[in-house]
Scaffold this motif. Structure first.
Motif, PDB file in Angstrom:
ATOM      1  N   TYR A  62       0.647  -1.199  -0.140  1.00 59.04           N
ATOM      2  CA  TYR A  62       0.000  -0.153   0.372  1.00 59.04           C
ATOM      3  C   TYR A  62       0.774   1.544   0.436  1.00 59.04           C
ATOM      4  O   TYR A  62       1.611   1.977   0.451  1.00 59.04           O
ATOM      5  CB  TYR A  62      -0.998  -0.129   1.222  1.00 59.04           C
ATOM      6  CG  TYR A  62      -2.150  -0.602   1.325  1.00 59.04           C
ATOM      7  CD1 TYR A  62      -3.513  -1.171   0.431  1.00 59.04           C
ATOM      8  CD2 TYR A  62      -1.975  -2.259   1.692  1.00 59.04           C
ATOM      9  CE1 TYR A  62      -4.268  -1.812   0.550  1.00 59.04           C
ATOM     10  CE2 TYR A  62      -2.355  -3.251   1.759  1.00 59.04           C
ATOM     11  CZ  TYR A  62      -3.947  -3.103   1.289  1.00 59.04           C
ATOM     12  OH  TYR A  62      -4.631  -4.447   1.055  1.00 59.04           O
ATOM     13  N   VAL A  63       0.916   1.870  -1.064  1.00 58.82           N
ATOM     14  CA  VAL A  63       1.273   3.390  -1.063  1.00 58.82           C
ATOM     15  C   VAL A  63       0.905   4.004  -1.252  1.00 58.82           C
ATOM     16  O   VAL A  63       0.051   4.708  -1.559  1.00 58.82           O
ATOM     17  CB  VAL A  63       2.527   3.080  -2.525  1.00 58.82           C
ATOM     18  CG1 VAL A  63       2.797   4.580  -2.939  1.00 58.82           C
ATOM     19  CG2 VAL A  63       3.413   2.201  -2.157  1.00 58.82           C
ATOM     20  N   SER A  64       1.133   5.830  -0.536  1.00 57.51           N
ATOM     21  CA  SER A  64       0.835   6.779  -0.528  1.00 57.51           C
ATOM     22  C   SER A  64       1.849   7.511  -1.002  1.00 57.51           C
ATOM     23  O   SER A  64       3.263   7.525  -0.533  1.00 57.51           O
ATOM     24  CB  SER A  64       0.013   7.434   0.985  1.00 57.51           C
ATOM     25  OG  SER A  64      -0.773   6.716   1.301  1.00 57.51           O
ATOM     26  N   ILE A  65       0.792   9.039  -1.961  1.00 60.72           N
ATOM     27  CA  ILE A  65       2.470  10.063  -2.692  1.00 60.72           C
ATOM     28  C   ILE A  65       2.531  11.690  -1.844  1.00 60.72           C
ATOM     29  O   ILE A  65       0.597  11.507  -1.620  1.00 60.72           O
ATOM     30  CB  ILE A  65       1.936   9.909  -3.381  1.00 60.72           C
ATOM     31  CG1 ILE A  65       2.854   8.547  -4.456  1.00 60.72           C
ATOM     32  CG2 ILE A  65       3.246  10.886  -4.567  1.00 60.72           C
ATOM     33  CD1 ILE A  65       2.736   8.286  -5.759  1.00 60.72           C
ATOM     34  N   TYR A  66       2.695  12.367  -1.317  1.00 65.18           N
ATOM     35  CA  TYR A  66       2.706  13.374  -1.215  1.00 65.18           C
ATOM     36  C   TYR A  66       3.538  14.225  -1.871  1.00 65.18           C
ATOM     37  O   TYR A  66       4.694  14.012  -1.629  1.00 65.18           O
ATOM     38  CB  TYR A  66       2.749  13.316   0.467  1.00 65.18           C
ATOM     39  CG  TYR A  66       3.195  14.871   0.747  1.00 65.18           C
ATOM     40  CD1 TYR A  66       1.030  15.207   1.307  1.00 65.18           C
ATOM     41  CD2 TYR A  66       3.615  15.989   1.755  1.00 65.18           C
ATOM     42  CE1 TYR A  66       1.380  16.832   1.750  1.00 65.18           C
ATOM     43  CE2 TYR A  66       3.499  16.481   1.970  1.00 65.18           C
ATOM     44  CZ  TYR A  66       2.526  17.561   1.881  1.00 65.18           C
ATOM     45  OH  TYR A  66       2.336  18.751   2.832  1.00 65.18           O
ATOM     46  N   ASN A  67       2.999  15.414  -2.288  1.00 57.44           N
ATOM     47  CA  ASN A  67       4.007  16.573  -3.371  1.00 57.44           C
ATOM     48  C   ASN A  67       4.175  17.470  -2.282  1.00 57.44           C
ATOM     49  O   ASN A  67       3.229  18.271  -1.463  1.00 57.44           O
ATOM     50  CB  ASN A  67       3.475  16.747  -4.333  1.00 57.44           C
ATOM     51  CG  ASN A  67       3.062  15.823  -5.165  1.00 57.44           C
ATOM     52  OD1 ASN A  67       1.985  15.358  -5.409  1.00 57.44           O
ATOM     53  ND2 ASN A  67       3.744  15.528  -6.531  1.00 57.44           N
ATOM     54  N   VAL A  68       5.102  17.485  -1.542  1.00 60.13           N
ATOM     55  CA  VAL A  68       6.077  18.672  -0.654  1.00 60.13           C
ATOM     56  C   VAL A  68       5.434  20.428  -1.378  1.00 60.13           C
ATOM     57  O   VAL A  68       4.625  20.696  -3.021  1.00 60.13           O
ATOM     58  CB  VAL A  68       6.843  17.888  -0.646  1.00 60.13           C
ATOM     59  CG1 VAL A  68       7.557  17.537   0.446  1.00 60.13           C
ATOM     60  CG2 VAL A  68       8.198  18.770  -1.685  1.00 60.13           C
ATOM     61  N   ALA A 220      -2.615   4.959   0.733  1.00 62.27           N
ATOM     62  CA  ALA A 220      -2.597   3.924   0.962  1.00 62.27           C
ATOM     63  C   ALA A 220      -3.387   2.768  -0.110  1.00 62.27           C
ATOM     64  O   ALA A 220      -4.355   2.667  -0.252  1.00 62.27           O
ATOM     65  CB  ALA A 220      -3.057   3.509   1.875  1.00 62.27           C
ATOM     66  N   ALA A 221      -2.812   3.256  -1.392  1.00 69.08           N
ATOM     67  CA  ALA A 221      -2.835   2.930  -2.861  1.00 69.08           C
ATOM     68  C   ALA A 221      -2.567   1.195  -2.561  1.00 69.08           C
ATOM     69  O   ALA A 221      -1.132   1.477  -2.841  1.00 69.08           O
ATOM     70  CB  ALA A 221      -3.655   3.713  -4.570  1.00 69.08           C
ATOM     71  N   GLN A 222      -3.374  -0.166  -2.860  1.00 69.96           N
ATOM     72  CA  GLN A 222      -3.211  -1.437  -3.272  1.00 69.96           C
ATOM     73  C   GLN A 222      -2.151  -1.610  -4.211  1.00 69.96           C
ATOM     74  O   GLN A 222      -2.809  -1.344  -5.294  1.00 69.96           O
ATOM     75  CB  GLN A 222      -4.031  -1.865  -2.854  1.00 69.96           C
ATOM     76  CG  GLN A 222      -4.106  -3.805  -2.616  1.00 69.96           C
ATOM     77  CD  GLN A 222      -5.672  -4.462  -2.201  1.00 69.96           C
ATOM     78  OE1 GLN A 222      -6.439  -4.004  -1.675  1.00 69.96           O
ATOM     79  NE2 GLN A 222      -5.178  -5.363  -2.837  1.00 69.96           N
ATOM     80  N   GLY A 223      -1.350  -2.537  -4.623  1.00 66.61           N
ATOM     81  CA  GLY A 223      -0.917  -2.572  -5.566  1.00 66.61           C
ATOM     82  C   GLY A 223      -1.907  -3.883  -6.295  1.00 66.61           C
ATOM     83  O   GLY A 223      -2.657  -4.369  -5.650  1.00 66.61           O
ATOM     84  N   ARG A 224      -0.937  -3.937  -7.609  1.00 65.67           N
ATOM     85  CA  ARG A 224      -2.174  -4.932  -8.144  1.00 65.67           C
ATOM     86  C   ARG A 224      -2.275  -6.794  -8.249  1.00 65.67           C
ATOM     87  O   ARG A 224      -2.712  -7.211  -7.651  1.00 65.67           O
ATOM     88  CB  ARG A 224      -2.470  -4.849  -9.468  1.00 65.67           C
ATOM     89  CG  ARG A 224      -2.462  -3.903 -10.144  1.00 65.67           C
ATOM     90  CD  ARG A 224      -2.943  -3.619 -11.288  1.00 65.67           C
ATOM     91  NE  ARG A 224      -3.442  -2.285 -11.864  1.00 65.67           N
ATOM     92  CZ  ARG A 224      -3.299  -1.527 -13.381  1.00 65.67           C
ATOM     93  NH1 ARG A 224      -2.970  -1.966 -14.132  1.00 65.67           N
ATOM     94  NH2 ARG A 224      -3.394  -0.595 -13.967  1.00 65.67           N
ATOM     95  N   GLU A 225      -1.351  -6.769  -7.723  1.00 61.79           N
ATOM     96  CA  GLU A 225      -0.080  -7.973  -7.119  1.00 61.79           C
ATOM     97  C   GLU A 225       0.161  -8.336  -5.847  1.00 61.79           C
ATOM     98  O   GLU A 225       0.777  -7.456  -5.570  1.00 61.79           O
ATOM     99  CB  GLU A 225       1.387  -8.488  -8.220  1.00 61.79           C
ATOM    100  CG  GLU A 225       0.533  -8.051  -9.858  1.00 61.79           C
ATOM    101  CD  GLU A 225      -0.624  -9.168 -10.566  1.00 61.79           C
ATOM    102  OE1 GLU A 225      -0.822 -10.858  -9.486  1.00 61.79           O
ATOM    103  OE2 GLU A 225      -1.249  -9.438 -11.139  1.00 61.79           O
TER     104      GLU A 225
END
Length: 267
Positions: A62-68, A220-225
């Motif tokens: 699970y990945v989150s991205i933040y633009n500073v 927290a976007a879930q990966g496909r695999e």
């Protein structure tokens, strides 16, 4: 005169070595004799691996991205940031993770979160990532955790951005006042002062224009695999391992049987 034999005694002749070599036919006969035991060992290993693979819960990333927050880039090139993503990551690691973890553990009445989380900042970019690996049962908790950490980061960056904007606005106000005074001045250096303050006002206005709030791009976007060892790989490794163990067991059993027979004959 007595003839003396020049041949050495019999015990001086080396004896031919015993034939301990095993031919391919012998190997094949051993495998044929022990096929039942080999089959049992192979099936036990494969079935155990199959049971483990079927009971194994898939783990996802699970990945989150933040633009500073951004500012005018230095030297007119690249991406300018109010503070480096690496500095934000350091603050996340040393402060926000602990604060948010303790709060969520207390609110949810659990002993621990059950997953590990890390923050990273790639080079030469204006964003950072927060990632966790866990099963889908913890997906909601992961999203809540990431969201809370990102909210803390954004609130901190918003305060820093407002402070920087207030400083620039104060500079702009002071520069405008100085510019107006220079325009109304009768001094010989008035023209130079007007040009200097005009240039300074332009730079401050440019800085104000470039200021941009940090924003959350993904939570927290879930990966496909699934990540980690797949079930198919576990089963494939079990087949190879089962075959190797079966063959080894066959030769060990054959060797033990041979030793037992030899000991019985001597006894």
């Amino acid at each position: 005169m007595t003839n003396t034999s020049t041949q050495p005694p019999e015990h001086y002749f080396p004896r031919p070595p015993a034939d301990d070599e095993i031919s391919l036919v012998d190997i094949a006969l051993i495998l044929v004799r022990r096929w039942k035991m080999m089959a049992v060992i192979f099936l036990v290993v494969v079935l155990a691996a199959l049971a483990f693979a079927l009971s194994k819960t898939d783990t996802y990333r699970y990945v989150s991205i933040y633009n500073v927050a951004e500012r005018q880039p230095h030297n007119g090139s690249g991406v300018g940031t109010l503070e480096s993503p690496q500095s934000v990551v350091a603050r996340i690691d040393n402060y926000y993770f602990d604060v948010v973890s303790n709060r969520l553990i207390e609110e949810n009445g659990i002993e621990r979160l059950g997953f590990e989380t890390e923050a990273e900042a790639p080079d030469n970019v204006a964003f950072l990532t927060i990632s966790s690996e866990t099963d889908e049962a913890n997906a909601d908790l992961v999203k809540e955790y990431h969201q809370a950490v990102l909210d803390e980061v954004k609130a901190d960056q918003d305060r820093l951005l407002e402070k920087r904007r207030a400083t620039l606005e104060q500079q702009l106000e002071t520069t405008n006042a100085s510019l107006e005074a220079a325009q109304n001045s009768t001094l010989e250096s008035a023209a130079e002062l007007v040009a200097s303050y005009t240039d300074k006002r332009f730079n401050v206005e440019q800085e104000l224009t470039y200021l941009a709030e940090g924003h959350i791009q993904r939570v927290a976007a879930q990966g496909r695999e699934p990540v980690g060892t797949s079930k198919a790989l576990i089963l494939a490794l079990a087949i190879v391992l089962g075959g190797m163990l079966a063959v080894m067991a066959a030769f060990i059993a054959e060797f033990a049987g041979t030793v037992r027979k030899a000991s019985q004959q001597r006894g």
